[in-house]
Design a protein around this motif. Structure first.
Motif, PDB file in Angstrom:
ATOM      1  N   UNK A  26       0.832  -1.206   0.000  1.00  0.00           N
ATOM      2  CA  UNK A  26       0.000   0.000   0.000  1.00  0.00           C
ATOM      3  C   UNK A  26       0.865   1.254   0.000  1.00  0.00           C
ATOM      4  N   UNK A  27       1.894   1.262   0.843  1.00  0.00           N
ATOM      5  CA  UNK A  27       2.780   2.423   0.898  1.00  0.00           C
ATOM      6  C   UNK A  27       3.607   2.557  -0.386  1.00  0.00           C
ATOM      7  N   UNK A  28       4.014   1.437  -0.980  1.00  0.00           N
ATOM      8  CA  UNK A  28       4.794   1.472  -2.212  1.00  0.00           C
ATOM      9  C   UNK A  28       3.965   2.008  -3.375  1.00  0.00           C
ATOM     10  N   UNK A  29       2.658   1.781  -3.328  1.00  0.00           N
ATOM     11  CA  UNK A  29       1.771   2.253  -4.390  1.00  0.00           C
ATOM     12  C   UNK A  29       1.393   3.721  -4.196  1.00  0.00           C
ATOM     13  N   UNK A  30       1.989   4.385  -3.193  1.00  0.00           N
ATOM     14  CA  UNK A  30       1.695   5.800  -2.961  1.00  0.00           C
ATOM     15  C   UNK A  30       0.601   6.030  -1.946  1.00  0.00           C
ATOM     16  N   UNK A  31       0.173   4.991  -1.296  1.00  0.00           N
ATOM     17  CA  UNK A  31      -0.882   5.127  -0.297  1.00  0.00           C
ATOM     18  C   UNK A  31      -0.359   5.762   0.978  1.00  0.00           C
ATOM     19  N   UNK A  32      -1.262   6.282   1.750  1.00  0.00           N
ATOM     20  CA  UNK A  32      -0.906   6.896   3.027  1.00  0.00           C
ATOM     21  C   UNK A  32      -1.795   6.302   4.103  1.00  0.00           C
ATOM     22  N   UNK A  33      -1.325   6.383   5.307  1.00  0.00           N
ATOM     23  CA  UNK A  33      -2.167   6.001   6.426  1.00  0.00           C
ATOM     24  C   UNK A  33      -1.922   6.981   7.560  1.00  0.00           C
ATOM     25  N   UNK A  34      -2.923   7.134   8.373  1.00  0.00           N
ATOM     26  CA  UNK A  34      -2.808   8.058   9.508  1.00  0.00           C
ATOM     27  C   UNK A  34      -3.356   7.373  10.741  1.00  0.00           C
ATOM     28  N   UNK A  35      -2.887   7.842  11.861  1.00  0.00           N
ATOM     29  CA  UNK A  35      -3.336   7.295  13.143  1.00  0.00           C
ATOM     30  C   UNK A  35      -4.390   8.242  13.693  1.00  0.00           C
ATOM     31  N   UNK A  36      -5.594   7.743  13.866  1.00  0.00           N
ATOM     32  CA  UNK A  36      -6.700   8.564  14.349  1.00  0.00           C
ATOM     33  C   UNK A  36      -6.791   8.548  15.863  1.00  0.00           C
ATOM     34  N   UNK A  37      -7.780   9.261  16.360  1.00  0.00           N
ATOM     35  CA  UNK A  37      -8.022   9.294  17.804  1.00  0.00           C
ATOM     36  C   UNK A  37      -8.497   7.925  18.262  1.00  0.00           C
ATOM     37  N   UNK A  38      -8.063   7.548  19.424  1.00  0.00           N
ATOM     38  CA  UNK A  38      -8.490   6.259  19.961  1.00  0.00           C
ATOM     39  C   UNK A  38      -9.889   6.399  20.545  1.00  0.00           C
ATOM     40  N   UNK A  39     -10.677   5.347  20.506  1.00  0.00           N
ATOM     41  CA  UNK A  39     -12.031   5.416  21.053  1.00  0.00           C
ATOM     42  C   UNK A  39     -11.992   5.491  22.575  1.00  0.00           C
ATOM     43  N   UNK A  40     -13.088   5.921  23.145  1.00  0.00           N
ATOM     44  CA  UNK A  40     -13.183   6.023  24.599  1.00  0.00           C
ATOM     45  C   UNK A  40     -13.072   4.631  25.214  1.00  0.00           C
ATOM     46  N   UNK A  41     -12.429   4.561  26.351  1.00  0.00           N
ATOM     47  CA  UNK A  41     -12.248   3.267  27.006  1.00  0.00           C
ATOM     48  C   UNK A  41     -13.591   2.738  27.500  1.00  0.00           C
ATOM     49  N   UNK A  42     -14.346   3.593  28.146  1.00  0.00           N
ATOM     50  CA  UNK A  42     -15.670   3.202  28.625  1.00  0.00           C
ATOM     51  C   UNK A  42     -16.710   4.044  27.898  1.00  0.00           C
ATOM     52  N   UNK A  43     -17.278   3.538  26.819  1.00  0.00           N
ATOM     53  CA  UNK A  43     -18.264   4.329  26.088  1.00  0.00           C
ATOM     54  C   UNK A  43     -19.529   4.518  26.908  1.00  0.00           C
ATOM     55  N   UNK A  44     -20.288   5.555  26.568  1.00  0.00           N
ATOM     56  CA  UNK A  44     -21.542   5.808  27.264  1.00  0.00           C
ATOM     57  C   UNK A  44     -22.494   4.647  27.031  1.00  0.00           C
ATOM     58  N   UNK A  45     -23.327   4.327  28.013  1.00  0.00           N
ATOM     59  CA  UNK A  45     -24.280   3.233  27.822  1.00  0.00           C
ATOM     60  C   UNK A  45     -25.323   3.601  26.776  1.00  0.00           C
ATOM     61  N   UNK A  46     -25.949   2.612  26.225  1.00  0.00           N
ATOM     62  CA  UNK A  46     -26.964   2.834  25.203  1.00  0.00           C
ATOM     63  C   UNK A  46     -28.141   3.588  25.800  1.00  0.00           C
ATOM     64  N   UNK A  47     -28.746   4.440  25.000  1.00  0.00           N
ATOM     65  CA  UNK A  47     -29.893   5.223  25.447  1.00  0.00           C
ATOM     66  C   UNK A  47     -31.107   4.314  25.594  1.00  0.00           C
ATOM     67  N   UNK A  48     -31.866   4.554  26.661  1.00  0.00           N
ATOM     68  CA  UNK A  48     -33.102   3.798  26.858  1.00  0.00           C
ATOM     69  C   UNK A  48     -34.199   4.386  26.002  1.00  0.00           C
ATOM     70  N   UNK A  49     -35.046   3.546  25.516  1.00  0.00           N
ATOM     71  CA  UNK A  49     -36.154   3.996  24.688  1.00  0.00           C
ATOM     72  C   UNK A  49     -37.192   4.692  25.561  1.00  0.00           C
ATOM     73  N   UNK A  50     -37.784   5.747  25.040  1.00  0.00           N
ATOM     74  CA  UNK A  50     -38.813   6.479  25.777  1.00  0.00           C
ATOM     75  C   UNK A  50     -40.181   5.828  25.614  1.00  0.00           C
TER      76      UNK A  50
END
Length: 80
Positions: A26-50
């Motif tokens: 991929x890099x030899x073909x001119x591709x690039x890659x980037x390191x993005x932000x890491x996800x939250x360790x403890x994501x918010x719980x799912x929303x309860x339905x109303x």
């Protein structure tokens, strides 16, 4: 002592080599890659339905008997 992880490492080695060769291509073909932000360790719980499903049966606890009902039951028990 023999490590239990040795076989696991050997098992994954082939896949790791394949992945690294794909990255090189991929890099030899001119591709690039980037390191993005890491996800939250403890994501918010799912929303309860109303909304409440009308077909669901709610299991509610019966209220305890009152003092007057308890005394009436005692009188009935004594009469027997």
């Amino acid at each position: 002592m023999i490590s239990n992880l040795k076989s696991d490492i050997e098992f994954r080695r082939e896949k790791a080599l394949e992945l690294s060769s794909q990255v090189r291509r991929h890099l030899a073909a001119g591709g690039k890659f980037s390191i993005g932000d890491s996800p939250a360790i403890n994501p918010d719980p799912a929303k309860r339905s109303e909304t409440i499903d009308p077909t669901s049966i709610l299991k509610r606890r019966k209220p305890p008997i009152t003092r007057a009902e308890r005394e009436a039951l005692r009188k009935l028990a004594e009469a027997l």
